[in-house]
Design a protein around this motif. Sequence first.
Motif, PDB file in Angstrom:
ATOM      1  N   VAL A 150       0.828  -1.200   0.000  1.00  0.00           N
ATOM      2  CA  VAL A 150       0.000   0.000   0.000  1.00  0.00           C
ATOM      3  C   VAL A 150       0.867   1.257   0.000  1.00  0.00           C
ATOM      4  N   ILE A 151       2.002   1.235   0.689  1.00  0.00           N
ATOM      5  CA  ILE A 151       2.895   2.399   0.676  1.00  0.00           C
ATOM      6  C   ILE A 151       3.502   2.584  -0.705  1.00  0.00           C
ATOM      7  N   ALA A 152       3.977   1.487  -1.303  1.00  0.00           N
ATOM      8  CA  ALA A 152       4.606   1.578  -2.614  1.00  0.00           C
ATOM      9  C   ALA A 152       3.638   2.105  -3.668  1.00  0.00           C
ATOM     10  N   GLU A 153       2.415   1.584  -3.651  1.00  0.00           N
ATOM     11  CA  GLU A 153       1.484   1.927  -4.717  1.00  0.00           C
ATOM     12  C   GLU A 153       0.805   3.274  -4.513  1.00  0.00           C
ATOM     13  N   THR A 154       0.525   3.651  -3.262  1.00  0.00           N
ATOM     14  CA  THR A 154      -0.213   4.897  -3.045  1.00  0.00           C
ATOM     15  C   THR A 154       0.689   6.083  -2.749  1.00  0.00           C
ATOM     16  N   ARG A 155       1.915   5.840  -2.335  1.00  0.00           N
ATOM     17  CA  ARG A 155       2.841   6.943  -2.072  1.00  0.00           C
ATOM     18  C   ARG A 155       3.849   7.088  -3.204  1.00  0.00           C
ATOM     19  N   LEU A 156       4.591   6.013  -3.467  1.00  0.00           N
ATOM     20  CA  LEU A 156       5.630   6.103  -4.483  1.00  0.00           C
ATOM     21  C   LEU A 156       5.036   6.112  -5.887  1.00  0.00           C
ATOM     22  N   ASP A 157       3.979   5.339  -6.091  1.00  0.00           N
ATOM     23  CA  ASP A 157       3.402   5.229  -7.422  1.00  0.00           C
ATOM     24  C   ASP A 157       2.144   6.072  -7.597  1.00  0.00           C
ATOM     25  N   GLU A 158       1.701   6.729  -6.540  1.00  0.00           N
ATOM     26  CA  GLU A 158       0.615   7.711  -6.577  1.00  0.00           C
ATOM     27  C   GLU A 158      -0.735   7.132  -6.989  1.00  0.00           C
ATOM     28  N   THR A 159      -0.951   5.857  -6.727  1.00  0.00           N
ATOM     29  CA  THR A 159      -2.285   5.294  -6.932  1.00  0.00           C
ATOM     30  C   THR A 159      -3.203   5.793  -5.827  1.00  0.00           C
ATOM     31  N   PRO A 160      -4.382   6.323  -6.157  1.00  0.00           N
ATOM     32  CA  PRO A 160      -5.298   6.775  -5.111  1.00  0.00           C
ATOM     33  C   PRO A 160      -5.622   5.651  -4.130  1.00  0.00           C
ATOM     34  N   LEU A 161      -5.640   5.991  -2.848  1.00  0.00           N
ATOM     35  CA  LEU A 161      -5.851   4.984  -1.818  1.00  0.00           C
ATOM     36  C   LEU A 161      -7.200   4.300  -1.970  1.00  0.00           C
ATOM     37  N   ASN A 162      -8.219   5.034  -2.365  1.00  0.00           N
ATOM     38  CA  ASN A 162      -9.536   4.405  -2.499  1.00  0.00           C
ATOM     39  C   ASN A 162      -9.533   3.334  -3.593  1.00  0.00           C
ATOM     40  N   GLU A 163      -8.750   3.555  -4.670  1.00  0.00           N
ATOM     41  CA  GLU A 163      -8.656   2.548  -5.725  1.00  0.00           C
ATOM     42  C   GLU A 163      -7.900   1.318  -5.216  1.00  0.00           C
ATOM     43  N   TRP A 164      -6.807   1.549  -4.497  1.00  0.00           N
ATOM     44  CA  TRP A 164      -6.046   0.422  -3.960  1.00  0.00           C
ATOM     45  C   TRP A 164      -6.917  -0.389  -3.004  1.00  0.00           C
ATOM     46  N   ALA A 165      -7.649   0.299  -2.137  1.00  0.00           N
ATOM     47  CA  ALA A 165      -8.481  -0.388  -1.155  1.00  0.00           C
ATOM     48  C   ALA A 165      -9.576  -1.207  -1.836  1.00  0.00           C
ATOM     49  N   ALA A 166     -10.172  -0.645  -2.879  1.00  0.00           N
ATOM     50  CA  ALA A 166     -11.226  -1.376  -3.590  1.00  0.00           C
ATOM     51  C   ALA A 166     -10.680  -2.646  -4.219  1.00  0.00           C
ATOM     52  N   GLU A 167      -9.502  -2.548  -4.841  1.00  0.00           N
ATOM     53  CA  GLU A 167      -8.915  -3.719  -5.479  1.00  0.00           C
ATOM     54  C   GLU A 167      -8.499  -4.762  -4.449  1.00  0.00           C
ATOM     55  N   ALA A 168      -7.997  -4.299  -3.300  1.00  0.00           N
ATOM     56  CA  ALA A 168      -7.562  -5.208  -2.245  1.00  0.00           C
ATOM     57  C   ALA A 168      -8.727  -5.734  -1.415  1.00  0.00           C
ATOM     58  N   GLU A 169      -9.948  -5.235  -1.701  1.00  0.00           N
ATOM     59  CA  GLU A 169     -11.161  -5.632  -0.976  1.00  0.00           C
ATOM     60  C   GLU A 169     -11.027  -5.325   0.514  1.00  0.00           C
ATOM     61  N   ILE A 170     -10.525  -4.120   0.791  1.00  0.00           N
ATOM     62  CA  ILE A 170     -10.389  -3.620   2.154  1.00  0.00           C
ATOM     63  C   ILE A 170     -11.191  -2.329   2.262  1.00  0.00           C
ATOM     64  N   GLU A 171     -11.892  -2.128   3.373  1.00  0.00           N
ATOM     65  CA  GLU A 171     -12.626  -0.885   3.578  1.00  0.00           C
ATOM     66  C   GLU A 171     -11.654   0.295   3.535  1.00  0.00           C
ATOM     67  N   PHE A 172     -12.122   1.399   2.943  1.00  0.00           N
ATOM     68  CA  PHE A 172     -11.239   2.551   2.738  1.00  0.00           C
ATOM     69  C   PHE A 172     -10.577   3.005   4.038  1.00  0.00           C
ATOM     70  N   TRP A 173     -11.366   3.189   5.085  1.00  0.00           N
ATOM     71  CA  TRP A 173     -10.783   3.721   6.317  1.00  0.00           C
ATOM     72  C   TRP A 173      -9.882   2.695   6.998  1.00  0.00           C
ATOM     73  N   ALA A 174     -10.164   1.419   6.806  1.00  0.00           N
ATOM     74  CA  ALA A 174      -9.252   0.398   7.333  1.00  0.00           C
ATOM     75  C   ALA A 174      -7.913   0.468   6.614  1.00  0.00           C
ATOM     76  N   ALA A 175      -7.961   0.681   5.295  1.00  0.00           N
ATOM     77  CA  ALA A 175      -6.716   0.823   4.531  1.00  0.00           C
ATOM     78  C   ALA A 175      -5.962   2.077   4.949  1.00  0.00           C
ATOM     79  N   TYR A 176      -6.706   3.159   5.185  1.00  0.00           N
ATOM     80  CA  TYR A 176      -6.079   4.413   5.607  1.00  0.00           C
ATOM     81  C   TYR A 176      -5.358   4.233   6.950  1.00  0.00           C
TER      82      TYR A 176
END
Length: 297
Positions: free
Chosen positions: A200-226
């Motif tokens: 999640v750090i690599a994709e949302t910080r280094l690669d700038e993928t929006p966290l909500n998109e990462w969470a949806a793909e990982a099937e994790i609730e947004f705030w849990a991912a946050y």
Amino acid sequence: MASPSNSGHAEWPSNSLDAAREAFAWLTAGDHPVALDGRLFDHLPNREIPVDELRDLLLRRSCPRRVWDQVWRHVITRSRAEGGTWTIVAVGLALPMLTPMAARLTDRYAGDPADIHAEIVSGFLDALQTVDLTRGRITIRLRWAAYRAGHRALLAALDGPTPKAPGFFSAEPKPPSGHPDLVLARAVEVGVLARTEAEVIAETRLDETPLNEWAAEAEIEFWAAYKMRKRAEHRLAAWLSESADGSHDSDPPSQAVTSQTVPRTASNTAGRSQNVTKKGGGGLSNEPPNSGLQGRG
């Protein structure tokens, strides 16, 4: 489709990405290149479109994302049914996203990057057979599958010693060291981060993928991912800060990871959380990246 020439006894590229690029070029050579009927898709010319031209059309910023999904559904369906040519077409269309991804994962990696590149291609090919075509954002999900495969290969590579020149011996790198992805991989290796936290750090910080998109793909609730990312970043920042003999000053990649992952102040974090709430749960990262066929790595 043009056939490869035997003249000159040219060797087939040993790197998977180079081999895919050459194979894709064969499909567009000669008088009868592999093409798609543009009338099947929105926003594309109403004619037969050679697949290399199709790739360029998809790369245009004016191309709507719904067209990406339409094209990928068509290409993947044909790849699953016919294999061969249409599997090469799929990889060729994906090269603008796979190539920079591979370069970023293996930048400053001391070993042979070919194995990691091969795993990236393998992860992409596996996803061609399993990705759900009834859902949108197909390009993003293909990209994540390839990235995860490459990242796993990078972690596995760290289990062996890193070559040290000159001489005939090797030495372990002093953690944290190397490319930002290697810093995260090392953090996983020593138990500072779990693999999902590093991802999640690599994709949302280094690669700038929006966290909500990462969470949806990982099937994790947004705030849990946050919350997971926030806790992981606290541990990572502390580990980097406590590393021996001030390695940040001599290790720019470690500085880069620290600058992009050090948790924000409470006031800033609260402000961003409020903004996300007002926007209905949007990502905590920057603006949505030029992901997928836009060539982001």
